[in-house]
Enzyme design. Structure first.
Site, PDB file in Angstrom:
ATOM      1  CB  SER A 145      -0.852   0.000   1.279  1.00  0.00           C
ATOM      2  OG  SER A 145      -1.489   1.246   1.472  1.00  0.00           O
ATOM      3  CE1 TYR A 158      -4.410  -2.018   5.100  1.00  0.00           C
ATOM      4  CE2 TYR A 158      -3.267   0.037   4.625  1.00  0.00           C
ATOM      5  CZ  TYR A 158      -3.955  -1.089   4.186  1.00  0.00           C
ATOM      6  OH  TYR A 158      -4.160  -1.281   2.833  1.00  0.00           O
TER       7      TYR A 158
HETATM    8  P1  NAD Z   1     -11.256  -6.414  -0.117  1.00  0.00           P
HETATM    9  O1  NAD Z   1     -11.852  -6.249   1.238  1.00  0.00           O
HETATM   10  O2  NAD Z   1     -12.122  -6.251  -1.320  1.00  0.00           O
HETATM   11  O3  NAD Z   1     -10.519  -7.841  -0.229  1.00  0.00           O
HETATM   12  C1  NAD Z   1      -9.768  -8.369   0.829  1.00  0.00           C
HETATM   13  C2  NAD Z   1      -9.601  -9.864   0.604  1.00  0.00           C
HETATM   14  O4  NAD Z   1      -8.845 -10.417   1.698  1.00  0.00           O
HETATM   15  C3  NAD Z   1     -10.926 -10.623   0.555  1.00  0.00           C
HETATM   16  O5  NAD Z   1     -10.886 -11.649  -0.425  1.00  0.00           O
HETATM   17  C4  NAD Z   1     -11.009 -11.237   1.953  1.00  0.00           C
HETATM   18  O6  NAD Z   1     -11.822 -12.417   2.013  1.00  0.00           O
HETATM   19  C5  NAD Z   1      -9.537 -11.552   2.182  1.00  0.00           C
HETATM   20  N1  NAD Z   1      -9.260 -11.817   3.589  1.00  0.00           N
HETATM   21  C6  NAD Z   1      -9.449 -10.986   4.644  1.00  0.00           C
HETATM   22  N2  NAD Z   1      -9.125 -11.618   5.790  1.00  0.00           N
HETATM   23  C7  NAD Z   1      -8.728 -12.872   5.446  1.00  0.00           C
HETATM   24  C8  NAD Z   1      -8.289 -14.002   6.178  1.00  0.00           C
HETATM   25  N3  NAD Z   1      -8.199 -13.991   7.519  1.00  0.00           N
HETATM   26  N4  NAD Z   1      -7.967 -15.130   5.496  1.00  0.00           N
HETATM   27  C9  NAD Z   1      -8.083 -15.181   4.143  1.00  0.00           C
HETATM   28  N5  NAD Z   1      -8.486 -14.130   3.407  1.00  0.00           N
HETATM   29  C10 NAD Z   1      -8.808 -12.999   4.048  1.00  0.00           C
HETATM   30  O7  NAD Z   1     -10.062  -5.375  -0.144  1.00  0.00           O
HETATM   31  P2  NAD Z   1      -9.061  -4.886  -1.313  1.00  0.00           P
HETATM   32  O8  NAD Z   1      -9.171  -3.419  -1.358  1.00  0.00           O
HETATM   33  O9  NAD Z   1      -9.226  -5.672  -2.534  1.00  0.00           O
HETATM   34  O10 NAD Z   1      -7.691  -5.225  -0.604  1.00  0.00           O
HETATM   35  C11 NAD Z   1      -6.746  -6.137  -1.136  1.00  0.00           C
HETATM   36  C12 NAD Z   1      -5.350  -5.731  -0.687  1.00  0.00           C
HETATM   37  O11 NAD Z   1      -5.054  -4.454  -1.241  1.00  0.00           O
HETATM   38  C13 NAD Z   1      -5.199  -5.592   0.838  1.00  0.00           C
HETATM   39  O12 NAD Z   1      -3.963  -6.140   1.225  1.00  0.00           O
HETATM   40  C14 NAD Z   1      -5.212  -4.090   1.044  1.00  0.00           C
HETATM   41  O13 NAD Z   1      -4.489  -3.718   2.187  1.00  0.00           O
HETATM   42  C15 NAD Z   1      -4.541  -3.623  -0.224  1.00  0.00           C
HETATM   43  N6  NAD Z   1      -4.808  -2.213  -0.551  1.00  0.00           N
HETATM   44  C16 NAD Z   1      -6.072  -1.783  -0.854  1.00  0.00           C
HETATM   45  C17 NAD Z   1      -6.284  -0.434  -1.159  1.00  0.00           C
HETATM   46  C18 NAD Z   1      -7.652   0.123  -1.506  1.00  0.00           C
HETATM   47  O14 NAD Z   1      -7.774   1.348  -1.632  1.00  0.00           O
HETATM   48  N7  NAD Z   1      -8.674  -0.679  -1.697  1.00  0.00           N
HETATM   49  C19 NAD Z   1      -5.209   0.451  -1.155  1.00  0.00           C
HETATM   50  C20 NAD Z   1      -3.921  -0.025  -0.841  1.00  0.00           C
HETATM   51  C21 NAD Z   1      -3.739  -1.362  -0.553  1.00  0.00           C
END
Ligand code: NAD
Length: 269
Positions: A145, A158
């Site tokens: 991130s 985080y």
């Molecule tokens: P999301 O909530 O849509 O997806 C998160 C995924 O992680 C889901 O499939 C969920 O089931 C899985 N997950 C959560 N806890 C779990 C566990 N204990 N065991 C197995 N799976 C688990 O979120 P996203 O935005 O797609 O996030 C994906 C990645 O991207 C994350 O690491 C997040 O930190 C990172 N990220 C997201 C953003 C954003 O703006 N959306 C920005 C920077 C980084």
């Protein structure tokens, strides 16, 4: 017609029942890979994710259940994956968020975020990198991130987990830098560092800002972007997936140990 350059490869994408992980699974599937999915969700959500990745063109799709907060569940998942296919591409995308000031952050949230966002990647990497090195090709792509590069208030676990993920990736990149060859593609370990991406993860943060504008979601998004992301545009999950797919190419053999921002200028400030 898609370039099926991953036709002989198998990818494991954690956190691929939703958001960025699901988009990455679809993109790798479209490039011809066999794809192992993992994540939490209802039976319907898991079936729907499998359908989407199959429809995108994946050679084969399998769901590998594991709660990534539990190291023994991760070991079982990797053993199940290895019995199915050699894992050539590992995408650690599962992640969770929780916001609160440091002095009122519940300690169980600290433990949960470090376990899922950081320790899970340590376990999947330690269990899959040796096989990649033996075969001369491997890709680890960790979805960190901007919060692995800069901090924001109220995100102690985080930010700590994402800074840690970048450090962990750099160590692994160095340890495996000389594996394989230019022809085989080598073994690389990188982080992608997104700014705001339109997924369920950021909805509570949009909702908190929308609340100040009579629940107007678009106003909430504008405020979120104004604070941090100079492009004033949210990324799509597919934008992150496109970079991830490029990193799997042979030509990316010398991109390793990098933390690549996809953040509309957030970390250029
Ligand atoms: P999301 O909530 O849509 O997806 C998160 C995924 O992680 C889901 O499939 C969920 O089931 C899985 N997950 C959560 N806890 C779990 C566990 N204990 N065991 C197995 N799976 C688990 O979120 P996203 O935005 O797609 O996030 C994906 C990645 O991207 C994350 O690491 C997040 O930190 C990172 N990220 C997201 C953003 C954003 O703006 N959306 C920005 C920077 C980084």
């Amino acid at each position: 017609m898609n370039d099926r350059f991953l036709a002989e490869r198998c990818a494991l994408v954690t956190g691929s029942t939703s958001g960025i992980g699901l988009a990455i699974a679809r993109a790798l599937g479209a490039a011809g890979a066999r794809v192992g999915l993992n994540g939490l969700g209802s039976d319907w959500q898991i079936r729907e994710a499998q359908e989407q990745v199959r429809a995108a063109g994946a050679a084969e799709v399998r769901f590998l259940a594991a709660d990534l907060a539990r190291p023994e569940a991760i070991e079982a998942m990797i053993a199940e994956a290895a019995a199915w296919q050699s894992i050539d591409i590992l995408v650690n995308c599962a992640g969770v968020q929780f916001t609160a000031p440091l002095d009122s952050m519940p300690t169980e949230r600290w433990d949960q975020l470090i376990a899922i966002n950081l320790s899970a990647a340590f376990h999947t990497m330690r269990l899959t990198l040796p096989g990649m090195a033996e075969r001369g090709y491997g890709r680890v792509i960790n979805i960190a991130s901007v919060h692995g590069l800069v901090a924001s208030i109220h995100k102690a676990p985080y930010v700590a987990s994402k800074f840690g993920l970048i450090g962990l990736s750099r160590v692994a990149a160095l340890e495996y830098a000389a594996a394989g060859s230019r022809a085989s593609g080598g073994v690389t370990v990188n982080c992608i560092c997104p700014g705001w991406v339109e997924t369920p993860l950021i909805e509570p943060q949009i909702a908190a800002r929308a609340a100040a504008h009579d629940g107007d979601r678009e106003a909430g998004i504008r405020e979120l972007l104004r604070e941090k992301q100079p492009s004033q545009r949210l990324s799509l999950p597919e934008d992150v997936a496109a970079l991830c797919t490029f990193l799997c190419r042979r030509e990316a053999h010398n991109i390793t140990g990098a933390a690549l921002p996809v953040d509309g200028g957030w970390t250029a400030q």
